[in-house]
Design an enzyme around this catalytic site. Structure first.
Site: not given
Length: 420
Positions: A95, A161
């Protein structure tokens, strides 16, 4: 006979490393293409749909067993070697962040997205694009050498994350909750993170606690509104809040054994009132907790509750208080660290593997490393002619990666697998 067995194993493994070494050199250009594509097309946490499809296509082309939709957008691939051996897991996070890029690159991100009801720029300001590209390269290298691989590899491409948005679940915790390690549990899990505050060619690594546990808290102090000229007719949440803030400072300075592990409790925002002569009904605050020991974490939570409730009671105010538990401490398993540190020395040179100190940032790799022994290290990505302590850090809109350093990440992960 034991020394002879060790010698024979070393002799037998040497040609394989030579073959893989050439594979690593050959794959660099392709890896940089992957990284630049991912950098130019970043996606926020739990929204990594195109990233996941990009990774999935590559892994399936390698002939790996691929599972998609893990924890919403995660991708997991399995490579079974032709020879028996241990199961190992390798993880990369996918991400990006709600940051508007301010780096002059031909492949800079111009992507925008909705985040907390606002249109924001999106940027791989933490380097997760490099993590994905590195692991895609490692997967291809081992797929090309499957006949010589002794054991099984899990390639984990993890979403979110940086934290799932709103009330959503996500990340490593959700992957495990969905049973990631149920059918095939690895003996160890390896991960890396590019780090702006280390020069290229340097790795940061420490045994034991490495990155902090992180929690955030929300507090609302409820009083009784009154005119500022007659405070005795109300309950002042501003004064109560001030006393709470001051008292909370004693948690770390007076109640925490800092010789065991450091800790931080910080208030990040406070809001209350609107006019100079009106004492408001309530005040709201938010803050963060960081520490490196889970027992200390529990003690801090208890102390926060105790102080907040009793200070409020003393002022005849009431409170609404909530701790949102985040990532636990990221710990490098000590036994695994002893076993694999020579590998990092082999790849980077002993003088270039440094202790970065305790890092108060947090990582949800910690969930994997709490389930099986984990090893997590930092990969320097600032050119050697620059002072790494002075460059823009991870999460900055000016964050920049020395792409020449990424091959070190590939070499390290490949060597860790082979040496294990």
């Amino acid at each position: 006979m034991k020394p002879i067995i060790i010698l024979l194993c070393t002799i037998m493994s040497a040609p394989l490393w030579a073959d893989i070494q050439q594979n690593i050199i050959d794959i660099e250009a392709q890896m940089l293409d992957w990284r630049r594509h991912l950098h130019q097309n970043p996606e926020l946490s739990n929204r990594e749909f195109k990233t996941a499809a990009y990774v999935e296509k590559h892994l399936k082309a390698l002939g790996l067993e691929v599972q998609t939709g893990v924890a919403h957008t995660g991708v997991v691939a399995t490579l079974k070697g032709a020879k028996p051996g241990p199961v190992l897991a390798l993880r990369a996070d996918m991400d990006a962040l709600p940051v508007t890029e301010q780096v002059d690159l031909s492949f800079a991100s111009t992507v925008t997205a909705e985040y907390r009801d606002e249109t924001v720029g999106v940027m791989h300001a933490c380097g997760h694009d490099t993590h994905v590209a590195i692991l895609m390269a490692v997967a291809e290298i081992f797929a090309n050498n499957q006949a010589d691989l002794a054991g099984t590899l899990l390639f984990i491409f993890q979403p979110a994350e940086e934290g799932a948005p709103g009330d959503e679940e996500g990340g490593a915790e959700l992957m495990l909750a969905e049973g990631l390690f149920n059918d095939i549990q690895p003996e160890a899990v390896f991960g890396l993170h590019v780090w702006a505050n280390l020069n290229s060619g340097v790795a940061g690594f420490r045994s034991g606690p490495s990155m902090a546990a992180v929690d955030d808290f929300e507090l609302k102090v409820i009083g009784k509104q009154t005119h500022g000229s007659t405070p005795w007719n109300g309950v002042d949440p501003i004064v109560t809040t001030a006393q709470i803030i001051n008292s909370v400072q004693t948690i770390v300075s007076r109640k925490t054994n800092i010789t065991k592990a450091p800790a931080v409790v910080s208030f990040g925002a406070i809001k209350g009132g609107i006019r100079n002569n009106i004492i408001p009904d309530d005040v709201t605050m938010v803050g963060t907790i960081r520490n490196f020991d889970m027992d200390t974490r529990d003690d801090i939570h208890h102390s926060l509750n105790h102080i907040i409730n009793h200070v409020a009671l003393a002022n005849e105010a009431t409170v609404e208080f909530k701790i949102n538990e985040g990532y636990p401490v990221t710990v490098n398993n000590p036994e695994l660290a002893v076993k694999m540190l020579p590998t990092l020395h082999k790849v980077f040179g002993e003088q270039n593997v440094v202790d970065p100190g305790l890092i108060t940032g947090a990582e949800d790799f910690s969930y994997f490393a709490n389930t099986v022994p984990g090893l997590f290290f930092f990969l320097g990505i600032t050119p050697t002619d620059q002072d790494a302590s002075q460059v823009p850090s991870n999460h900055s809109p000016h964050f920049k990666v020395d792409e020449a350093a990424l091959l070190n990440g590939v070499k390290a992960l490949v060597q860790l697998v082979q040496d294990y």
